[in-house]
Design a protein around this motif. Structure first.
Motif, PDB file in Angstrom:
ATOM      1  N   SER A  97       2.142   2.582  -3.335  1.00  0.00           N
ATOM      2  CA  SER A  97       1.223   3.269  -4.245  1.00  0.00           C
ATOM      3  C   SER A  97       0.534   4.473  -3.617  1.00  0.00           C
ATOM      4  O   SER A  97       0.006   5.329  -4.322  1.00  0.00           O
ATOM      5  N   SER A  98       0.533   4.559  -2.294  1.00  0.00           N
ATOM      6  CA  SER A  98      -0.171   5.647  -1.615  1.00  0.00           C
ATOM      7  C   SER A  98       0.371   5.797  -0.199  1.00  0.00           C
ATOM      8  O   SER A  98       0.874   4.856   0.384  1.00  0.00           O
ATOM      9  N   ALA A  99       0.245   7.004   0.350  1.00  0.00           N
ATOM     10  CA  ALA A  99       0.691   7.251   1.722  1.00  0.00           C
ATOM     11  C   ALA A  99      -0.381   6.894   2.736  1.00  0.00           C
ATOM     12  O   ALA A  99      -0.178   7.038   3.937  1.00  0.00           O
ATOM     13  N   THR A 100      -1.540   6.461   2.258  1.00  0.00           N
ATOM     14  CA  THR A 100      -2.621   6.099   3.165  1.00  0.00           C
ATOM     15  C   THR A 100      -3.096   4.685   2.867  1.00  0.00           C
ATOM     16  O   THR A 100      -2.827   4.122   1.810  1.00  0.00           O
ATOM     17  N   GLY A 101      -3.830   4.121   3.806  1.00  0.00           N
ATOM     18  CA  GLY A 101      -4.350   2.762   3.665  1.00  0.00           C
ATOM     19  C   GLY A 101      -4.526   2.156   5.036  1.00  0.00           C
ATOM     20  O   GLY A 101      -4.065   2.696   6.041  1.00  0.00           O
ATOM     21  N   GLY A 113      -0.269   9.010   6.729  1.00  0.00           N
ATOM     22  CA  GLY A 113       0.158  10.017   5.776  1.00  0.00           C
ATOM     23  C   GLY A 113       0.871  11.207   6.374  1.00  0.00           C
ATOM     24  O   GLY A 113       1.483  11.994   5.643  1.00  0.00           O
ATOM     25  N   ALA A 115       7.152   6.580   6.458  1.00  0.00           N
ATOM     26  CA  ALA A 115       5.755   6.177   6.602  1.00  0.00           C
ATOM     27  C   ALA A 115       5.327   6.432   8.042  1.00  0.00           C
ATOM     28  O   ALA A 115       6.092   6.205   8.980  1.00  0.00           O
ATOM     29  N   GLY A 126       0.815  -1.212   0.000  1.00  0.00           N
ATOM     30  CA  GLY A 126       0.000   0.000   0.000  1.00  0.00           C
ATOM     31  C   GLY A 126       0.847   1.259   0.000  1.00  0.00           C
ATOM     32  O   GLY A 126       0.515   2.236  -0.675  1.00  0.00           O
ATOM     33  N   PHE A 127       1.951   1.243   0.736  1.00  0.00           N
ATOM     34  CA  PHE A 127       2.809   2.420   0.807  1.00  0.00           C
ATOM     35  C   PHE A 127       3.479   2.698  -0.534  1.00  0.00           C
ATOM     36  O   PHE A 127       3.769   3.850  -0.856  1.00  0.00           O
ATOM     37  N   GLU A 141      -2.765   1.218  10.093  1.00  0.00           N
ATOM     38  CA  GLU A 141      -3.213   2.284   9.192  1.00  0.00           C
ATOM     39  C   GLU A 141      -2.027   3.165   8.827  1.00  0.00           C
ATOM     40  O   GLU A 141      -1.208   3.510   9.689  1.00  0.00           O
TER      41      GLU A 141
END
Length: 211
Positions: free
Chosen positions: A79-83, A109, A153, A76-77, A106
């Motif tokens: 592709s995105s800073a959240t999840g 971000g 992260a 997930g990290f 979680e």
């Protein structure tokens, strides 16, 4: 994720030689250190007993581990800073207290900026640690290891009671310490699994004094 399974008691014959389903479930239960892929420290195992009143638990599923969750988090990290996602569900053996604890991760971000709810006590661990009589949250920053990129992260690990809300039973201070100890154990295990520099700034033991 692991689902709580209520085992039906078998009929006992006149010989009395068959175990009930609940007895079989208790016999198959495991020590806390065997839960969730070994993410529960000795101290956290004692804390789980404070929270649930049980010294043994239902065995965790094969994917209910920090290692599995770390792979999901790192994907997930990338592709995105959240999840977010589950790490593990912890259940007392069938026929006992039927307690459920949910452990989740979680990607937030950013560093924490908001004020915590009044029920939480702030502890000096990671970027932020909050604990209450029914839950605890710990955020730490992770660089390196499985997480690539120039920015760290920001990872939240939470431990909370599942099911319908009820008034927590027991000494409030002891419950707060217990939840914080479990959250620290999973946070440290996640930091080590991800290969975070300096274990994400987490010490080997939890800091339970209010910040």
């Amino acid at each position: 994720m692991t689902a709580a399974v209520a085992l039906l008691g078998g009929a006992v014959g006149c010989s009395g030689g068959d175990e009930s389903g609940d007895d079989a479930a208790k016999a198959a239960s495991v020590a806390p250190q065997k839960l969730c892929g070994g993410a529960v420290s000795t101290e956290a195992g004692k804390a789980l007993e404070v929270i649930t009143g049980s010294a043994t638990f239902e065995a965790s599923g094969k994917t209910s581990t920090v290692a599995y969750a770390a792979d999901e988090l790192s994907d997930g990290f990338a592709s995105s800073a959240t999840g977010d996602g589950d790490i593990c569900r912890i259940y007392t053996p069938a026929g006992t207290t039927d307690d459920e604890l949910r452990v989740t991760w979680e990607l937030s971000g950013s560093s924490p900026t908001d004020d915590p709810a009044s029920k939480f006590t702030v502890l000096d661990m990671g970027e932020r640690a909050l604990t209450a009589t029914d839950s605890s949250f710990l955020r730490f920053a992770c660089r390196g290891g499985k997480l690539t990129g120039t920015e760290p992260a920001h990872i939240d690990i939470s431990v909370s009671r599942g099911g319908m809300p009820t008034e927590p039973e027991g000494n409030p201070d002891a419950l707060k310490d217990a939840y914080a100890t479990v959250a620290h154990s999973f946070s440290l295990a996640m930091a080590k699994e991800l290969g975070c520099e300096d274990d994400g700034g987490l010490e080997a033991t939890p800091s339970l004094d209010p910040a």
